[in-house]
Design an enzyme around this catalytic site. Structure first.
Site, mmCIF file in Angstrom:
data_model
loop_
_atom_site.group_PDB
_atom_site.id
_atom_site.type_symbol
_atom_site.label_atom_id
_atom_site.label_comp_id
_atom_site.label_asym_id
_atom_site.label_seq_id
_atom_site.Cartn_x
_atom_site.Cartn_y
_atom_site.Cartn_z
ATOM 1 N N THR A 257 47.607 49.863 35.158
ATOM 2 C CA THR A 257 46.183 49.574 34.908
ATOM 3 C C THR A 257 45.695 48.553 35.932
ATOM 4 O O THR A 257 46.410 47.619 36.277
ATOM 5 C CB THR A 257 45.965 49.059 33.463
ATOM 6 O OG1 THR A 257 46.362 50.088 32.558
ATOM 7 C CG2 THR A 257 44.505 48.726 33.204
ATOM 8 N N PHE A 259 42.804 45.773 36.754
ATOM 9 C CA PHE A 259 41.841 44.891 36.104
ATOM 10 C C PHE A 259 40.996 44.222 37.184
ATOM 11 O O PHE A 259 41.469 44.016 38.306
ATOM 12 C CB PHE A 259 42.558 43.784 35.323
ATOM 13 C CG PHE A 259 43.412 44.286 34.182
ATOM 14 C CD1 PHE A 259 42.966 44.231 32.876
ATOM 15 C CD2 PHE A 259 44.671 44.816 34.419
ATOM 16 C CE1 PHE A 259 43.749 44.688 31.825
ATOM 17 C CE2 PHE A 259 45.469 45.286 33.376
ATOM 18 C CZ PHE A 259 44.995 45.218 32.070
#
Ligand code: PRE
Length: 357
Positions: A257, A259
């Protein structure tokens, strides 16, 4: 190894520790002076931190790997920054979420992390200056864009000043040390999707899959009921004292992921940067091609292109684009000028160093 040899190595370590301690505090003294020069204002300098970490990785000759060395220096800088002024970082809570792990990976353990009930609230507390920065998920390698973060970025006065890339490992967690008798598995909808194949293969079909607001919330619920399990990461397992029954159960081996870090802060070029832009095309044929042509003309590489409904008109879209280079560098600056002529709307979301660790 003889006792004598062991003692010699431990004596050498003790002597080196004295030296390391002295040097770290000497470094902290310089940071304190820098803090005084800055006058308590913008103490966090992402471009400088990226340069420090890249330089150290380049100098490292082992035996410790570059990643371990970078993590140590990450913590040293975090502690040095906290004596200038401790930072508060808002994230999607509760404690134990991957967003909190991303905040700590980027700012180190000396930063204060502030759990928020939603991504919206995490943006709001920073906009209201009750926290310094927000760390928000923007895309996952398996599940794609995080729409809510993109929507919030469109309207926020905050600028992107950093990115964090986090490898996501999911585990099956429970209070009991066995997989038998599980009636229900809690997790965030995205994590249930990321472990779909594993669940099909390894748990009976009648085990209920329940999506909740975050993985940490799933771990909290599993900690209250021995018939239930959770899918969550290490931080949540630790926070709620759960046993790891199966680890790394994500279907996609490179599940990652990304961010973004946002604050009232514009960064100067670090030497290896990205610029994030959002724009909309005029509603006519070839409009997207027109938008992308300035990138090609100026030799600017695109690292991301994401379209999203604009919410202002049916079948109208906004485009989130990341490019290599900093908005203050000539090539990107020229591209942005040309885009402002061609696009119906352009907003520079921020220019920031490429993630180093
Ligand atoms: O160079 C600075 O501006 C510092 O404040 C020092 C320092 C560091 O420890 O190296 C600490 C915090 C900043 O974010 C960047 C670097």
């Amino acid at each position: 190894m003889s006792d004598e040899l062991l003692r010699q190595h431990r004596d050498a370590i003790d002597a080196l520790d004295v030296e390391i301690l002295r040097l770290i505090n000497q470094r902290a003294e310089h940071a304190r002076h820098i803090g005084e020069i800055k006058g308590g204002g913008l103490v966090y300098r992402p471009e400088r931190e990226a340069q420090v970490l890249s330089r150290i990785k380049g100098l490292n000759q082992g035996p410790l790997p570059d990643e371990s060395i970078a993590k140590l220096f990450r913590e040293i800088m975090s502690a040095c920054l906290s004596i200038e002024r401790p930072l508060t970082i808002a994230f999607l809570g509760p404690d134990g979420t991957f967003s909190q792990s991303a905040a700590i990976k980027h700012f180190g353990h000396a930063a204060v992390t502030l759990a928020c009930a939603s991504i919206d609230e995490a943006f709001r507390v920073v906009e209201a200056r009750s926290a310094d920065y927000v760390v928000a998920p923007v895309e996952n390698s398996t599940e794609g864009a995080v729409g809510r973060t993109l929507d919030l970025m469109l309207a926020t006065p905050l600028s992107v000043c950093g990115e964090v890339v986090l490898r996501i490992h999911h585990h099956l967690l429970r209070r009991e040390p066995s997989q038998t008798g599980i009636r229900r598995v809690y997790s965030h909808a995205q994590s249930l999707a990321q472990c779909h194949e594993w669940l099909n293969k390894n748990l009976p079909a009648d085990v209920e899959r329940v999506s909740v607001s975050s993985n940490a919330e799933a771990a909290r619920l599993a900690s209250l009921d021995s018939d239930c399990a959770a899918i969550a990461g290490d931080a949540a397992a630790e926070r709620f004292g759960l046993i790891k029954l199966a680890d790394n159960i994500e279907d996609e081996p490179n599940n990652t992921t990304r961010f973004l870090v946002l604050g009232y802060h514009k960064t100067t070029p670090s030497g290896r940067d990205k610029t994030s832009i959002v724009m909309s095309a005029q509603n006519k044929p070839g409009a997207v091609h027109t938008l992308l042509s300035p990138l090609a003309e100026n030799g600017v590489s695109m690292t991301k292109f994401e379209s999203r409904p604009s919410r202002t008109g049916l079948w109208e879209y906004v485009f989130f684009v990341d490019v290599e280079g900093h908005a203050d560098e000539a090539g990107v600056m020229r591209t942005l000028d040309q885009l402002r002529d061609k696009a119906a709307f352009v907003k520079v979301l921020g220019a920031y160093p490429v993630a180093v660790i």
